[in-house]
Design a protein around this motif. Structure first.
Motif, PDB file in Angstrom:
ATOM      1  N   LYS A 174      34.325  50.219  47.084  1.00 52.94           N
ATOM      2  CA  LYS A 174      34.620  51.135  45.984  1.00 52.94           C
ATOM      3  C   LYS A 174      35.869  50.702  45.203  1.00 52.94           C
ATOM      4  N   CYS A 175      36.902  50.294  45.944  1.00 51.94           N
ATOM      5  CA  CYS A 175      38.185  49.978  45.292  1.00 51.94           C
ATOM      6  C   CYS A 175      38.260  48.538  44.795  1.00 51.94           C
ATOM      7  N   PHE A 176      37.549  47.639  45.443  1.00 55.98           N
ATOM      8  CA  PHE A 176      37.629  46.225  45.066  1.00 55.98           C
ATOM      9  C   PHE A 176      36.209  45.705  44.828  1.00 55.98           C
ATOM     10  N   PRO A 177      35.709  45.896  43.593  1.00 56.79           N
ATOM     11  CA  PRO A 177      34.311  45.545  43.290  1.00 56.79           C
ATOM     12  C   PRO A 177      33.966  44.080  43.596  1.00 56.79           C
ATOM     13  N   GLU A 178      34.970  43.217  43.640  1.00 54.26           N
ATOM     14  CA  GLU A 178      34.664  41.796  43.931  1.00 54.26           C
ATOM     15  C   GLU A 178      34.116  41.621  45.351  1.00 54.26           C
ATOM     16  N   THR A 179      34.207  42.683  46.179  1.00 53.71           N
ATOM     17  CA  THR A 179      33.680  42.576  47.549  1.00 53.71           C
ATOM     18  C   THR A 179      32.239  43.082  47.644  1.00 53.71           C
ATOM     19  N   ALA A 180      31.675  43.514  46.518  1.00 54.66           N
ATOM     20  CA  ALA A 180      30.344  44.142  46.545  1.00 54.66           C
ATOM     21  C   ALA A 180      29.274  43.214  47.131  1.00 54.66           C
ATOM     22  N   ALA A 181      29.342  41.928  46.748  1.00 56.55           N
ATOM     23  CA  ALA A 181      28.334  40.975  47.225  1.00 56.55           C
ATOM     24  C   ALA A 181      28.291  40.926  48.752  1.00 56.55           C
ATOM     25  N   ASP A 182      29.418  41.130  49.396  1.00 56.81           N
ATOM     26  CA  ASP A 182      29.468  41.124  50.863  1.00 56.81           C
ATOM     27  C   ASP A 182      29.497  42.545  51.419  1.00 56.81           C
ATOM     28  N   GLY A 183      29.066  43.501  50.626  1.00 59.51           N
ATOM     29  CA  GLY A 183      28.961  44.872  51.113  1.00 59.51           C
ATOM     30  C   GLY A 183      30.292  45.501  51.500  1.00 59.51           C
ATOM     31  N   GLY A 184      31.372  45.049  50.865  1.00 61.13           N
ATOM     32  CA  GLY A 184      32.675  45.632  51.179  1.00 61.13           C
ATOM     33  C   GLY A 184      33.389  44.934  52.329  1.00 61.13           C
ATOM     34  N   LEU A 185      32.765  43.864  52.836  1.00 58.27           N
ATOM     35  CA  LEU A 185      33.464  43.052  53.837  1.00 58.27           C
ATOM     36  C   LEU A 185      34.252  41.981  53.103  1.00 58.27           C
ATOM     37  N   ILE A 186      35.409  41.648  53.647  1.00 55.67           N
ATOM     38  CA  ILE A 186      36.242  40.632  53.019  1.00 55.67           C
ATOM     39  C   ILE A 186      35.847  39.291  53.624  1.00 55.67           C
ATOM     40  N   GLU A 187      34.980  38.566  52.936  1.00 55.82           N
ATOM     41  CA  GLU A 187      34.455  37.313  53.491  1.00 55.82           C
ATOM     42  C   GLU A 187      34.515  36.181  52.473  1.00 55.82           C
ATOM     43  N   SER A 188      34.372  34.961  52.988  1.00 64.72           N
ATOM     44  CA  SER A 188      34.480  33.793  52.114  1.00 64.72           C
ATOM     45  C   SER A 188      33.320  32.835  52.361  1.00 64.72           C
ATOM     46  N   PRO A 189      32.989  32.018  51.348  1.00 68.28           N
ATOM     47  CA  PRO A 189      31.905  31.049  51.516  1.00 68.28           C
ATOM     48  C   PRO A 189      32.284  29.874  52.420  1.00 68.28           C
ATOM     49  N   LEU A 190      31.260  29.265  52.972  1.00 67.60           N
ATOM     50  CA  LEU A 190      31.398  28.012  53.717  1.00 67.60           C
ATOM     51  C   LEU A 190      30.605  26.976  52.928  1.00 67.60           C
ATOM     52  N   GLU A 191      31.306  26.008  52.365  1.00 65.94           N
ATOM     53  CA  GLU A 191      30.648  25.076  51.434  1.00 65.94           C
ATOM     54  C   GLU A 191      30.701  23.639  51.933  1.00 65.94           C
ATOM     55  N   GLU A 192      29.597  22.933  51.770  1.00 70.90           N
ATOM     56  CA  GLU A 192      29.623  21.503  52.057  1.00 70.90           C
ATOM     57  C   GLU A 192      30.360  20.805  50.914  1.00 70.90           C
ATOM     58  N   ILE A 193      31.257  19.875  51.253  1.00 67.05           N
ATOM     59  CA  ILE A 193      32.040  19.190  50.213  1.00 67.05           C
ATOM     60  C   ILE A 193      31.838  17.678  50.316  1.00 67.05           C
ATOM     61  N   ASN A 194      30.634  17.294  49.998  1.00 64.77           N
ATOM     62  CA  ASN A 194      30.258  15.898  50.151  1.00 64.77           C
ATOM     63  C   ASN A 194      30.988  14.973  49.186  1.00 64.77           C
ATOM     64  N   GLU A 195      31.227  15.477  47.968  1.00 66.25           N
ATOM     65  CA  GLU A 195      31.948  14.637  46.992  1.00 66.25           C
ATOM     66  C   GLU A 195      33.391  14.429  47.439  1.00 66.25           C
TER      67      GLU A 195
END
Ligand SMILES: *Cc1c(COP(=O)(O)O)cnc(C)c1O
Length: 450
Positions: free
Chosen positions: A68-89
């Protein structure tokens, strides 16, 4: 600075400590590393699986409020999470430009981009503040356990928290995390900042109504003073980076959540598919909690290395000397200011160095100047920006097959060339999202000799 006698003995007996005292890049391999099941029981005495599950459950309970307070967390349902990305370059760039030989896949765990606080501190720091707020609200009858925690956004809750103060000592990012979340809930906040802390972090906090108290000393002093002043005030709560269990738990939940991220990428972790993780380290809290969580989930199939600046190898010294918090980089004659502000801690957490003493595989040190080079490489190769402290992690995969110490470690743990070809190497990016544009400009243009 005179070298202490215990330090001199270590320097005389092992060239790694000579390098440490000379502020040269090196790696220390943990002489007391143990198979996980040998220490599992003792570890559980301090922090067990139930504690971690309870932490995860509490964060889920707060998720509606956070969303509700931090809409940027909506994609993770309000959990504070981060992506895990392959960095081949980036892997290619490190191989081409640094001549590194990097086996397996290279990934970036992007805690640099965690919502709200923009650093790994968004895990531990925000969790501890939420837990404290819940404790107070339950004790004073402002909420019940059955309530929907969206209630924390109500005006009367903010007024209620306004009677209380939260304080913390910080090199910057912990202050941002505690400061932003506490001020948002309605608390009065005081952040005690060490000399290495960046100006923009102080300004950002002040703009959010946080009182920033500046010290000319290092981080240990800022914590000590903050703790002392907070203890004098019965309405004040001190987030203690050197001893806090809730903080540690907030970091530890990262591992369980990574399981599905790895699965989604089709990545296996087992004896033949080892995972090797490199985490930038300051006082030890964030990497210590993350490492602990990883060991609980992946056991001996995960190998965790910390990385510290050559000017602040405090966790390395605290562990290697078995003096824990009763050690300081100055004991080895080391002094100076680091560009790696997030890692500039002269004396380590006594709690973390003890609980992780048998868990970490080792600890690399890295020169400040290299951080900016890695930062530019990541920007150019992957178009990802993370702050200089965060870039410490990249020295791990570059040097894994290079140092005698790590080569022996790989051999001792039967991490053969075949297994390494199947390995997943993960650099833990620990900060960056909140860095203002003009500061990126400065970082990008900083070139240091090393
Ligand atoms: C705080 C921090 C770390 C390390 O965490 P500690 O708990 O101090 O060991 C690493 N990177 C960044 C960017 C940080 O702010």
């Amino acid at each position: 600075m005179p070298v202490k006698s215990y330090a001199q003995k270590m320097i005389d007996s092992d060239p790694v400590f000579r390098d440490i005292a000379d502020m040269k890049e090196t790696v220390w391999i943990n002489d007391k590393y143990l198979p996980f099941d040998m220490i599992d029981g003792v570890c559980q005495l301090v922090v067990n699986d139930e504690d971690i599950a309870e932490t995860e459950a509490r964060l889920r309970k707060f998720a509606p409020y956070i969303r509700k307070c931090f809409p940027e967390t909506a994609a993770d349902g309000g959990l504070i999470e981060s992506p895990l990305e392959e960095i081949n370059e980036m892997k290619k760039a490190l191989q081409d430009k640094c001549g590194a030989d990097i086996p397996g896949r290279l990934l970036l765990k992007m805690d640099s981009h965690l919502p709200i606080a923009g650093s790994v501190k968004a895990r531990g720091g925000i969790y501890e503040v939420l837990k404290h707020a819940e404790d107070l609200a339950l004790a004073e009858g402002m909420i019940t356990e059955a309530d929907n925690y969206e209630r924390f956004a109500d005006d009367d809750m903010k007024q209620f928290f306004g009677r209380y103060t939260v304080q913390v000592g910080s090199t910057g990012n912990l202050g941002l995390s505690i400061g932003i979340m506490s001020a948002f809930l309605g608390f009065k906040v005081k952040v005690h900042m060490s000399a290495d802390a960046k100006q923009w972090k102080k300004e950002m906090l002040r703009s959010k109504g946080v009182e920033v108290i500046e010290y000319e000393d290092d981080y240990s002093k800022a914590v000590q003073e903050g703790r002392r002043l907070s203890d004098m005030d019965p309405m004040s709560y001190f987030v203690d980076d050197e001893y806090s269990v809730p903080l540690f738990l907030g970091y530890a939940v990262a591992a369980g959540r990574m399981v599905s991220q790895l699965e989604a990428k089709g990545i296996k972790v087992d004896e033949d598919h080892p995972m090797i993780v490199y985490i930038p380290c300051g006082v030890g809290g964030a990497p210590g909690g993350v490492c602990y969580g990883l060991k609980r989930v992946f056991g001996d199939n995960v190998h965790v290395f910390f990385v510290e600046p050559v000017l602040f190898p405090s966790v390395l010294i605290g562990c290697a000397s078995d003096r824990y918090n009763d050690s300081n980089v100055s004991d080895f004659g080391i002094s100076g200011m680091s560009h790696a502000d997030g890692l500039a801690c002269a004396s380590p957490s006594g709690f973390v160095t003890r609980i992780d003493r048998n868990l970490i595989s080792g600890d690399f040190t890295v020169a400040d100047g290299r951080l900016y080079d890695y930062m530019r490489m990541l920007k150019e190769s992957e178009d990802i920006l993370i702050e200089p402290s965060s870039c410490a992690a990249f020295i791990g995969p570059c040097r894994l097959l290079e140092y005698e110490g790590t080569k022996k470690y790989l051999n001792d743990h039967e991490l053969t060339a075949e297994r390494l070809a199947n390995a997943t190497q993960i650099c833990w990016a620990t900060g960056g999202r909140l860095v203002p544009d003009e500061i990126w400009e400065q970082y990008i243009n900083t070139h240091l000799e090393y």
